[in-house]
Design an enzyme around this catalytic site. Structure first.
Site, PDB file in Angstrom:
ATOM      1  N   ALA A  29     -71.738  32.625 -22.143  1.00  0.00           N
ATOM      2  CA  ALA A  29     -71.136  32.571 -20.792  1.00  0.00           C
ATOM      3  C   ALA A  29     -71.770  31.711 -20.133  1.00  0.00           C
ATOM      4  O   ALA A  29     -70.787  30.980 -19.412  1.00  0.00           O
ATOM      5  CB  ALA A  29     -71.031  33.862 -20.286  1.00  0.00           C
ATOM      6  N   PHE A  40     -69.228  37.823 -17.899  1.00  0.00           N
ATOM      7  CA  PHE A  40     -69.010  39.503 -17.959  1.00  0.00           C
ATOM      8  C   PHE A  40     -70.145  40.066 -17.438  1.00  0.00           C
ATOM      9  O   PHE A  40     -69.984  41.371 -16.908  1.00  0.00           O
ATOM     10  CB  PHE A  40     -68.815  39.991 -19.226  1.00  0.00           C
ATOM     11  N   HIS A 126     -66.337  34.356 -31.314  1.00  0.00           N
ATOM     12  CA  HIS A 126     -65.438  35.411 -30.644  1.00  0.00           C
ATOM     13  C   HIS A 126     -63.929  34.720 -30.287  1.00  0.00           C
ATOM     14  O   HIS A 126     -63.210  35.396 -29.643  1.00  0.00           O
ATOM     15  CB  HIS A 126     -65.743  35.954 -29.216  1.00  0.00           C
TER      16      HIS A 126
END
Length: 250
Positions: A29, A40, A126
């Site tokens: 991320a 997150f 993902h």
């Protein structure tokens, strides 16, 4: 980090880059936060915000099936980010690939920014918010369709071809990773002479476990905070991924 120390680490990274011919980048991320996409787990990330349900519950498969309207309300607001562009990290990695040095990118991100920057060999562990498919006939739909058609009372975007429910091609909690993607990522990591890990805390499994397949010469970690893998690395740089990669001569 003081400027002198930073410059010393960049010099070492440059030497590693110049020496190696099969580099793989494994990112999380932190690569995309510099483009304005929240992660997150940071202090300002999605897990720190208040929702009717915990974010990890909302983006689970059972919640998606049971409460599609609540799922898509969250999904539209927090996972579909409009107007974002590749940052220095994405662009530098694309240049590294074009130069023939970087052979693959393995990413945990779902934003498609690596491809937007020009990278070709990208393993999206993902999935991607940019791909969406009918669960019945597998018709493809883009992200704008999801954004527009998920605002009904039912909550589910419906396939225009067969009326089936359309689901993002994103790996939700309780779902397994795509085996073909995993196999490709493992093959790339296994043959690399340098693995650069950037913008990830390496706590999300099974994705983080893929780095265990690396048997090459140089393991480089670039992250703002420490990770458990730091002690195994050839080089550790605690700084912005964009700043570090942007300082490389590729």
């Amino acid at each position: 980090m003081e400027e002198s120390e930073f410059n010393q680490k960049i010099e070492i990274l440059q030497q590693i880059y110049d020496e190696c011919s099969d580099i793989v980048f494994f990112g999380g991320a932190g690569v995309s936060t510099e483009s304005g996409i929240p992660d997150f787990r940071s202090q300002d990330g999605l897990y720190s915000q208040k929702w009717k349900y915990p974010p990890e519950t909302i983006i689970s498969r059972s919640f998606f099936d049971a409460r599609p309207k609540d799922f898509y309300d969250f999904y539209r607001e927090k996972l579909i980010i409009h107007g974002v562009k590749p940052n220095t990290a994405h662009l530098t990695l694309a240049k590294m690939e074009e130069a023939g040095k970087l052979k693959a990118i393995v990413t945990q991100n779902i934003d498609g920014l690596h491809q937007a920057a020009g990278s070709k060999c990208v393993y999206e562990l993902h999935g991607s918010v940019l791909r969406n498919y009918c669960m019945d006939c597998h018709e493809f739909y883009d992200v704008d369709f999801i954004d527009r058609e998920s605002r009904t009372d039912e909550g589910f975007p419906r396939c225009k071809k067969c009326g089936g429910k359309v689901k993002p091609d994103v790996v939700l909690y309780q779902e397994g990773l795509d085996q073909n993607i995993i196999d490709g990522a493992i093959e790339a990591i296994s043959r690399a002479d340098c693995l650069i890990i950037g913008g990830t805390s390496l706590v999300v499994y099974p994705a983080a476990g893929l780095i265990n397949y690396f048997k090459g010469k140089y393991l480089v970690l670039i992250n703002k905070s420490e990770t458990e893998t730091d002690k195994y690395a050839s080089l550790v740089i605690h700084d912005s991924i964009g700043k570090v990669l942007g300082a490389l001569k590729v």
